[in-house]
Design a protein around this motif. Sequence first.
Motif, PDB file in Angstrom:
ATOM      1  N   THR A  11       0.877  -1.166   0.000  1.00  0.00           N
ATOM      2  CA  THR A  11       0.000   0.000   0.000  1.00  0.00           C
ATOM      3  C   THR A  11       0.913   1.215   0.000  1.00  0.00           C
ATOM      4  OG1 THR A  11      -1.674  -1.198   1.240  1.00  0.00           O
ATOM      5  CG2 THR A  11      -1.839   1.207   1.208  1.00  0.00           C
ATOM      6  N   TYR A  12       0.977   1.869  -1.115  1.00  0.00           N
ATOM      7  CA  TYR A  12       1.966   2.905  -1.410  1.00  0.00           C
ATOM      8  C   TYR A  12       2.111   3.931  -0.296  1.00  0.00           C
ATOM      9  CZ  TYR A  12       4.409   6.204  -4.448  1.00  0.00           C
ATOM     10  OH  TYR A  12       5.321   7.051  -4.998  1.00  0.00           O
ATOM     11  N   SER A  13       1.017   4.416   0.230  1.00  0.00           N
ATOM     12  CA  SER A  13       1.060   5.520   1.196  1.00  0.00           C
ATOM     13  C   SER A  13       1.579   5.105   2.564  1.00  0.00           C
ATOM     14  CB  SER A  13      -0.335   6.134   1.343  1.00  0.00           C
ATOM     15  OG  SER A  13      -1.244   5.158   1.826  1.00  0.00           O
ATOM     16  N   ASN A  14       1.776   3.841   2.798  1.00  0.00           N
ATOM     17  CA  ASN A  14       2.210   3.363   4.111  1.00  0.00           C
ATOM     18  C   ASN A  14       3.714   3.191   4.240  1.00  0.00           C
ATOM     19  OD1 ASN A  14      -0.460   3.241   4.846  1.00  0.00           O
ATOM     20  ND2 ASN A  14      -0.648   1.024   4.593  1.00  0.00           N
ATOM     21  N   TYR A  15       4.463   3.652   3.232  1.00  0.00           N
ATOM     22  CA  TYR A  15       5.895   3.374   3.216  1.00  0.00           C
ATOM     23  C   TYR A  15       6.732   4.636   2.999  1.00  0.00           C
ATOM     24  CZ  TYR A  15       4.816  -1.561   2.995  1.00  0.00           C
ATOM     25  OH  TYR A  15       4.362  -2.813   3.290  1.00  0.00           O
ATOM     26  N   CYS A  16       7.854   4.707   3.694  1.00  0.00           N
ATOM     27  CA  CYS A  16       8.906   5.655   3.357  1.00  0.00           C
ATOM     28  C   CYS A  16       9.673   5.066   2.177  1.00  0.00           C
ATOM     29  CB  CYS A  16       9.884   5.824   4.525  1.00  0.00           C
ATOM     30  SG  CYS A  16       9.135   6.512   5.985  1.00  0.00           S
ATOM     31  N   MET A  17      10.210   5.940   1.332  1.00  0.00           N
ATOM     32  CA  MET A  17      10.890   5.470   0.126  1.00  0.00           C
ATOM     33  C   MET A  17      12.183   6.219  -0.089  1.00  0.00           C
ATOM     34  SD  MET A  17       7.605   5.200  -2.374  1.00  0.00           S
ATOM     35  CE  MET A  17       6.156   4.332  -1.814  1.00  0.00           C
ATOM     36  N   GLY A  18      13.104   5.559  -0.746  1.00  0.00           N
ATOM     37  CA  GLY A  18      14.359   6.233  -1.016  1.00  0.00           C
ATOM     38  C   GLY A  18      15.246   5.467  -1.972  1.00  0.00           C
ATOM     39  N   TRP A  19      16.391   6.036  -2.217  1.00  0.00           N
ATOM     40  CA  TRP A  19      17.419   5.427  -3.076  1.00  0.00           C
ATOM     41  C   TRP A  19      18.755   5.421  -2.330  1.00  0.00           C
ATOM     42  CZ3 TRP A  19      16.406   3.628  -8.008  1.00  0.00           C
ATOM     43  CH2 TRP A  19      15.191   4.021  -8.582  1.00  0.00           C
ATOM     44  N   TYR A  20      19.508   4.358  -2.521  1.00  0.00           N
ATOM     45  CA  TYR A  20      20.885   4.346  -2.064  1.00  0.00           C
ATOM     46  C   TYR A  20      21.738   3.731  -3.173  1.00  0.00           C
ATOM     47  CZ  TYR A  20      20.243  -0.613  -0.722  1.00  0.00           C
ATOM     48  OH  TYR A  20      19.979  -1.952  -0.718  1.00  0.00           O
ATOM     49  N   ARG A  21      23.034   3.860  -3.030  1.00  0.00           N
ATOM     50  CA  ARG A  21      23.943   3.321  -4.054  1.00  0.00           C
ATOM     51  C   ARG A  21      25.141   2.669  -3.392  1.00  0.00           C
ATOM     52  NH1 ARG A  21      26.043   9.167  -6.501  1.00  0.00           N
ATOM     53  NH2 ARG A  21      27.294   9.795  -4.685  1.00  0.00           N
ATOM     54  N   GLN A  22      25.783   1.824  -4.157  1.00  0.00           N
ATOM     55  CA  GLN A  22      26.996   1.168  -3.673  1.00  0.00           C
ATOM     56  C   GLN A  22      27.964   1.018  -4.826  1.00  0.00           C
ATOM     57  OE1 GLN A  22      26.538  -2.661  -1.704  1.00  0.00           O
ATOM     58  NE2 GLN A  22      28.401  -2.274  -0.521  1.00  0.00           N
ATOM     59  N   ALA A  23      29.131   1.610  -4.663  1.00  0.00           N
ATOM     60  CA  ALA A  23      30.205   1.479  -5.639  1.00  0.00           C
ATOM     61  C   ALA A  23      31.118   0.336  -5.213  1.00  0.00           C
ATOM     62  CB  ALA A  23      30.980   2.786  -5.724  1.00  0.00           C
ATOM     63  N   PRO A  24      31.838  -0.265  -6.158  1.00  0.00           N
ATOM     64  CA  PRO A  24      32.736  -1.366  -5.819  1.00  0.00           C
ATOM     65  C   PRO A  24      33.744  -0.971  -4.744  1.00  0.00           C
ATOM     66  CG  PRO A  24      32.483  -1.207  -8.183  1.00  0.00           C
ATOM     67  CD  PRO A  24      31.817  -0.002  -7.605  1.00  0.00           C
ATOM     68  N   GLY A  25      33.853  -1.785  -3.723  1.00  0.00           N
ATOM     69  CA  GLY A  25      34.811  -1.531  -2.663  1.00  0.00           C
ATOM     70  C   GLY A  25      34.404  -0.460  -1.679  1.00  0.00           C
ATOM     71  N   LYS A  26      33.196   0.064  -1.824  1.00  0.00           N
ATOM     72  CA  LYS A  26      32.736   1.128  -0.929  1.00  0.00           C
ATOM     73  C   LYS A  26      31.472   0.702  -0.196  1.00  0.00           C
ATOM     74  CE  LYS A  26      34.667   5.036  -3.460  1.00  0.00           C
ATOM     75  NZ  LYS A  26      34.390   6.387  -4.024  1.00  0.00           N
ATOM     76  N   GLU A  27      31.176   1.398   0.892  1.00  0.00           N
ATOM     77  CA  GLU A  27      29.966   1.111   1.648  1.00  0.00           C
ATOM     78  C   GLU A  27      28.740   1.698   0.952  1.00  0.00           C
ATOM     79  OE1 GLU A  27      31.909   0.944   6.138  1.00  0.00           O
ATOM     80  OE2 GLU A  27      30.369   2.409   5.646  1.00  0.00           O
TER      81      GLU A  27
END
Length: 123
Positions: A28-44
Amino acid sequence: QVHLRESGGGSVQTGGSLRLSCALSRLTYSNYCMGWYRQAPGKEREEVARITVDDRTLYADSVKGRFTVSQDSPKNALYLQMNSLKPEDTAMYYCAVHPKNACPPTAVLFHWSGQGTQVTVSS
């Protein structure tokens, strides 16, 4: 079971743009926080952008002014518009969601994420 699927990644030159999409299902779309993250090789993993419980948008300092996160509720979709891309933006990008009643302070800790989409920026 929540399902997320990212798309839109690719290879671009410095200064180029990409628009990432995340299709969200079984939630149910409205019940969630949303976001983006990324990970590069060898990095957190690094949070890129997040939409908070009260619908504010937050960005990592490294992408402020260049990236824009948005959502389309009728389409159950989350987007990340990326402009003025730099080689240091090269990474696997993931969309993520978490129930709104207990959102962590970073998308990196959100409970569900997709398989990711690769972004490569060449100089």
